[in-house]
Structure formats: structure tokens, C-alpha cells
Design a protein around this motif. Structure first.
Motif, PDB file in Angstrom:
ATOM      1  N   GLN A  34       0.827  -1.211   0.000  1.00 14.04           N
ATOM      2  CA  GLN A  34       0.000   0.000   0.000  1.00 14.04           C
ATOM      3  C   GLN A  34       0.857   1.255   0.000  1.00 14.04           C
ATOM      4  OE1 GLN A  34      -3.691   0.379  -0.065  1.00 14.04           O
ATOM      5  NE2 GLN A  34      -2.697   2.258  -0.795  1.00 14.04           N
ATOM      6  N   GLU A  59      -7.205   2.318  -8.439  1.00 17.46           N
ATOM      7  CA  GLU A  59      -8.328   1.376  -8.433  1.00 17.46           C
ATOM      8  C   GLU A  59      -7.979   0.036  -7.781  1.00 17.46           C
ATOM      9  OE1 GLU A  59      -9.245   1.077 -12.541  1.00 17.46           O
ATOM     10  OE2 GLU A  59      -9.975   3.159 -12.701  1.00 17.46           O
ATOM     11  N   ASP A  61      -7.611  -2.855  -5.396  1.00 10.59           N
ATOM     12  CA  ASP A  61      -8.386  -3.231  -4.208  1.00 10.59           C
ATOM     13  C   ASP A  61      -7.528  -4.082  -3.276  1.00 10.59           C
ATOM     14  OD1 ASP A  61     -10.215  -3.905  -2.303  1.00 10.59           O
ATOM     15  OD2 ASP A  61     -11.469  -5.147  -3.612  1.00 10.59           O
ATOM     16  N   SER A  63      -8.312  -4.385  -0.010  1.00  8.11           N
ATOM     17  CA  SER A  63      -9.141  -4.545   1.198  1.00  8.11           C
ATOM     18  C   SER A  63      -8.935  -5.896   1.873  1.00  8.11           C
ATOM     19  CB  SER A  63     -10.616  -4.348   0.859  1.00  8.11           C
ATOM     20  OG  SER A  63     -11.046  -5.275  -0.133  1.00  8.11           O
ATOM     21  N   GLY A  97      -5.794  -9.898  -6.014  1.00  8.35           N
ATOM     22  CA  GLY A  97      -7.030 -10.662  -5.946  1.00  8.35           C
ATOM     23  C   GLY A  97      -6.802 -12.146  -6.114  1.00  8.35           C
TER      24      GLY A  97
END
Length: 215
Positions: A34, A59, A61, A63, A97
Motif C-alpha cells: 500500500q 483502483e 483493491d 481490502s 485478488g
């Protein structure tokens, strides 16, 4: 004479701190995925021609991405404003992902941090690599100089290969830098310092004894 010897002793002790290998990496700075993304956005966000890459980073992700000691460490040595380093950060953010559960990204900026640069050279030496630029990427005992999308499949393969091993059997180059090989260097330095101290003490004793005898 005593005063001169004290100065010599202080100089040798100071030298021991300077030569101590444990102090070399005192200012090494590592950033996670990050933080690396944020830095790249900050650097390239206002530069022309990088909108596509910057938008991909914005964009991304993360999370469900978390640093975990049980995952494989991917080491990315990069330079601020390095276009190919930006490509590498975009790539790793894009596979979170699919592969985020397998790896941690450890990023080291080497152009503005000399200790990070020294660390990169140590890692390269350990892997018998000749590094002439960045990005320099290390996963397990495999490394890549530069970055292109064609490296992607091999990198994912190595990440999964290392992850599937028992944790004690994984190769992590940073752990290897603290091996006996490096400890022997520290031992050699300490030995030299001890010899210097002994020689200094003996020399002082001889000079003092001669001076006393001549009185």
C-alpha cells in the motif's frame, strides 16, 4: 603519554562501531504494498503520460490484502520516478485478488536511500547477481532485473512454489544475510579490534617501562 593512549583507545572503540556490520542497515527503510502504491501515485500522479498506470493503482483493491509472516516475501528494489519500477508495482497490485493470499511485498527505494542501495547489493551478492539498475525483484532464490509483463507467470509460479513449502524450507534471502557467513565478518572485525587494543597496550607498557628505567 597516558593521554595519547586514551585518545588511541577512544579512536579504536569508535572505529569498532563504524565497522560493525549490524550498523550498516540501521537506516534501511522498507515499505509495504500500500505504501509503495501511494508513493508511486504521488510521484507519477502529476507527470504526463502515466495516467493509465496511476489510475490502475488508484483502483487497486487491497481490502483483503494483509501482511502475514506465513506468506512468501517478495522483495522489490526500486527507484523513485523509475518507469519500469512503476510497472512492477502496478503488476503486483493487479495480482492481489488472485495471489494476495500467498505473498507480502517488501519495497526498498534505492535512489534516495544509500542504505537501501547497500542492502540491494548485499542481496545481489548473496544470489551471485550483477545488478546494474532497478527494479530488482527477488522471490525465494530467484531474481529478476528490470520488469516486463512476460516475467509475470514465472513470478507467480515461484511465489506459489515457495508458499507450498514448509515454512522452515522456504528460501528467504534476508534471513540468509544474517547467516554464519555474515557473522564471521563481524568476528573478523572484532578480532582486528582486539589485536589493535592489545598492540596498543603492549606498546604503551614498553614505552612507559623504558621511560621509567631511564630516569
Amino acid at each position: 603519554m597516558k593521554q595519547k593512549f586514551l585518545y588511541l583507545l577512544m579512536a579504536v572503540i569508535s572505529l569498532s562501531f563504524l565497522l560493525n556490520p549490524k550498523a550498516v542497515n540501521a537506516e534501511v527503510e522498507v515499505t509495504n504494498l500500500q505504501e509503495a502504491i501511494d508513493e508511486e501515485i504521488q510521484v507519477f500522479g502529476s507527470a504526463g503520460g502515466y495516467d493509465e498506470y496511476v489510475n490502475k493503482l488508484k483502483e487497486a483493491d487491497l481490502s483483503n490484502y494483509k501482511e502475514d509472516k506465513n506468506k512468501v516475501n517478495v522483495y522489490l528494489f526500486r527507484g523513485s520516478s523509475c518507469g519500469h519500477c512503476l510497472d512492477a508495482v502496478v503488476y503486483f497490485s493487479s495480482i492481489v485478488g488472485e495471489f494476495g493470499q500467498y505473498f507480502n511485498l517488501k519495497s526498498y527505494e534505492v535512489w534516495a536511500n544509500s542504505d537501501n542501495s547497500d542492502l540491494m547489493q548485499k542481496v545481489a551478492n548473496k544470489l551471485d547477481d550483477e545488478v546494474n539498475g532497478v527494479p530488482y525483484i527477488v522471490i525465494g532464490n530467484k531474481s529478476w532485473s528490470g520488469f516486463t509483463e512476460s516475467y509475470g507467470d514465472e513470478m507467480k509460479e515461484v511465489i506459489k512454489e515457495q508458499y507450498d513449502k514448509d515454512s522452515k524450507d522456504r528460501y528467504d534471502v534476508m534471513n540468509k544475510l544474517d547467516s554464519k557467513e555474515d557473522s564471521s565478518v563481524a568476528g573478523d572485525v572484532i578480532a582486528v579490534i582486539v589485536i589493535l587494543l592489545v598492540v596498543g597496550a603492549v606498546t604503551f607498557g614498553i614505552v612507559f617501562a623504558r621511560k621509567k628505567a631511564s630516569q
